[in-house]
Scaffold this motif. Structure first.
Motif, PDB file in Angstrom:
ATOM      1  N   LYS A 108      -1.990  -4.724   5.147  1.00  0.00           N
ATOM      2  CA  LYS A 108      -0.841  -4.684   4.242  1.00  0.00           C
ATOM      3  C   LYS A 108      -0.513  -6.070   3.681  1.00  0.00           C
ATOM      4  O   LYS A 108      -0.249  -6.220   2.490  1.00  0.00           O
ATOM      5  N   VAL A 111      -2.771  -7.311   0.614  1.00  0.00           N
ATOM      6  CA  VAL A 111      -2.919  -6.487  -0.590  1.00  0.00           C
ATOM      7  C   VAL A 111      -2.622  -7.293  -1.843  1.00  0.00           C
ATOM      8  O   VAL A 111      -3.365  -7.227  -2.822  1.00  0.00           O
ATOM      9  N   ARG A 112      -1.533  -8.077  -1.825  1.00  0.00           N
ATOM     10  CA  ARG A 112      -1.181  -8.873  -2.999  1.00  0.00           C
ATOM     11  C   ARG A 112      -0.585 -10.203  -2.557  1.00  0.00           C
ATOM     12  O   ARG A 112      -0.232 -10.396  -1.394  1.00  0.00           O
ATOM     13  N   ARG A 116       4.819  -9.591  -0.228  1.00  0.00           N
ATOM     14  CA  ARG A 116       3.933  -8.913   0.716  1.00  0.00           C
ATOM     15  C   ARG A 116       4.677  -7.931   1.620  1.00  0.00           C
ATOM     16  O   ARG A 116       4.117  -6.903   2.008  1.00  0.00           O
ATOM     17  N   VAL A 119       5.019  -4.297   0.200  1.00  0.00           N
ATOM     18  CA  VAL A 119       3.818  -3.517  -0.117  1.00  0.00           C
ATOM     19  C   VAL A 119       3.866  -2.164   0.590  1.00  0.00           C
ATOM     20  O   VAL A 119       4.187  -2.082   1.781  1.00  0.00           O
ATOM     21  N   LYS A 123       0.950   3.438  -2.001  1.00  0.00           N
ATOM     22  CA  LYS A 123       1.125   3.186  -3.431  1.00  0.00           C
ATOM     23  C   LYS A 123       0.129   2.158  -3.950  1.00  0.00           C
ATOM     24  O   LYS A 123       0.174   1.775  -5.114  1.00  0.00           O
ATOM     25  N   SER A 124      -0.745   1.691  -3.065  1.00  0.00           N
ATOM     26  CA  SER A 124      -1.740   0.693  -3.448  1.00  0.00           C
ATOM     27  C   SER A 124      -3.145   1.267  -3.474  1.00  0.00           C
ATOM     28  O   SER A 124      -3.925   0.995  -4.386  1.00  0.00           O
ATOM     29  N   TYR A 125      -3.476   2.085  -2.459  1.00  0.00           N
ATOM     30  CA  TYR A 125      -4.834   2.611  -2.325  1.00  0.00           C
ATOM     31  C   TYR A 125      -4.810   4.034  -1.787  1.00  0.00           C
ATOM     32  O   TYR A 125      -3.906   4.406  -1.040  1.00  0.00           O
ATOM     33  N   GLY A 154      -8.699  -5.478  -6.567  1.00  0.00           N
ATOM     34  CA  GLY A 154      -7.922  -4.250  -6.399  1.00  0.00           C
ATOM     35  C   GLY A 154      -8.752  -3.053  -6.830  1.00  0.00           C
ATOM     36  O   GLY A 154      -9.987  -3.087  -6.823  1.00  0.00           O
ATOM     37  N   THR A 173       0.291  -1.757 -11.675  1.00  0.00           N
ATOM     38  CA  THR A 173       0.635  -0.929 -10.514  1.00  0.00           C
ATOM     39  C   THR A 173       0.414   0.565 -10.721  1.00  0.00           C
ATOM     40  O   THR A 173       0.692   1.348  -9.824  1.00  0.00           O
ATOM     41  N   ARG A 186      -1.201   2.386  -7.915  1.00  0.00           N
ATOM     42  CA  ARG A 186      -2.354   1.682  -7.359  1.00  0.00           C
ATOM     43  C   ARG A 186      -2.130   0.175  -7.506  1.00  0.00           C
ATOM     44  O   ARG A 186      -1.358  -0.272  -8.364  1.00  0.00           O
ATOM     45  N   LYS A 187      -2.838  -0.615  -6.694  1.00  0.00           N
ATOM     46  CA  LYS A 187      -2.923  -2.065  -6.920  1.00  0.00           C
ATOM     47  C   LYS A 187      -4.145  -2.244  -7.811  1.00  0.00           C
ATOM     48  O   LYS A 187      -5.275  -2.264  -7.348  1.00  0.00           O
TER      49      LYS A 187
END
Length: 200
Positions: A108, A111-112, A116, A119, A123-125, A154, A173, A186-187
Motif C-alpha cells: 500500500k 502505490v504512489r 500514501r 491509498v 481503487k488502485s488495482y 501503474g 485515477t 485505478r492507479k
C-alpha cells in the motif's frame, strides 16, 4: 494464401486473442476471462487441435536466465488484492519476456508518492490488471517488492468488470469501459512512447 510459417502472430500481455467456448480453450501463456482468451505474455500465438478442441497458447519469444534486479522496470500481472498489498506475477523485465515466473508484492505504501496513507488498494488495482512497476531492494527471498510511486508506473492494461472490454484511461485515477461507459478506479500509468523519449 499465406501459411502459418509465413505469418508470425505476435501478441503482447493483456491482448485479447479470441472468444472462448466449449471447443476453444485457454492454454499455456493465456488466461480466460468473461468469455474471452487473453495473452499473459509477449510472444507468438499458436493453436493446436485435439479431439475437436482448439487450444490457444502463446509461446515466449526468448528463453533466458535473466532475473529482476533493484531499479528494473517490470511488467507484471496482478493476481490478488487485499487492503494492505497486491500480489503479482512478473512477466517482463524491460522489453525482455521472462520464461520463469517471479512473484512480486506491491505494498500500500508503495502505490504512489503522495498521500500514501489514503491509498485504497481496491481503487488502485484489480486482479488481471497489467502494470508497470519498479523493483525495490529485496528484503525477503523469492519475493520481489515493487513500487508504482512514479507517474509513469501503474496500470497500463485493465478490463472492465461488467463488459470485459479493455478500458481507456480518462484520468490519473480512473479508466472507462468503451462499451458500457462505466468508470473504474485505478492507479493509471502515464505511458510515454519510446519514440517520444528518443526525440527529446
Amino acid at each position: 494464401m499465406e501459411t502459418d510459417d509465413e505469418v508470425l502472430n505476435i501478441c503482447v500481455p493483456g491482448q485479447r486473442l479470441c472468444a472462448s467456448s466449449k471447443t476453444i480453450v485457454s492454454g499455456p501463456g493465456t488466461y480466460e476471462e468473461q468469455g474471452y482468451i487473453y495473452s499473459t505474455l509477449a510472444g507468438i500465438l499458436e493453436t493446436t487441435t485435439e479431439d475437436n478442441i482448439i487450444t490457444v497458447k502463446v509461446n515466449a519469444v526468448i528463453d533466458q536466465s535473466i532475473v529482476p534486479a533493484p531499479g528494473d522496470i517490470v511488467t507484471a500481472m496482478v493476481t490478488a488484492v487485499n487492503q494492505r498489498f497486491c500480489k503479482c506475477n512478473i512477466k517482463c523485465i524491460g522489453d525482455v519476456v521472462l520464461t520463469r515466473r517471479y512473484k512480486g508484492i506491491l505494498r500500500k505504501e508503495d502505490v504512489r508518492a503522495i498521500e500514501r496513507d489514503r491509498v485504497e488498494m481496491y481503487k488502485s488495482y484489480r486482479p488481471g490488471d497489467i502494470i508497470l512497476a519498479r523493483v525495490l531492494p529485496m528484503t525477503e527471498a523469492h519475493t520481489y517488492h515493487l513500487s508504482t510511486a512514479e507517474n509513469e508506473l501503474g496500470v497500463v492494461i485493465a478490463h472492465s468488470e461488467e463488459g470485459g472490454a479493455a478500458m481507456i484511461p480518462i484520468s490519473w485515477t480512473q479508466m472507462q469501459c468503451p462499451k458500457t461507459l462505466c468508470k473504474e478506479f485505478r492507479k493509471v500509468a502515464k505511458v510515454v512512447p519510446e519514440h517520444v523519449i528518443a526525440e527529446r
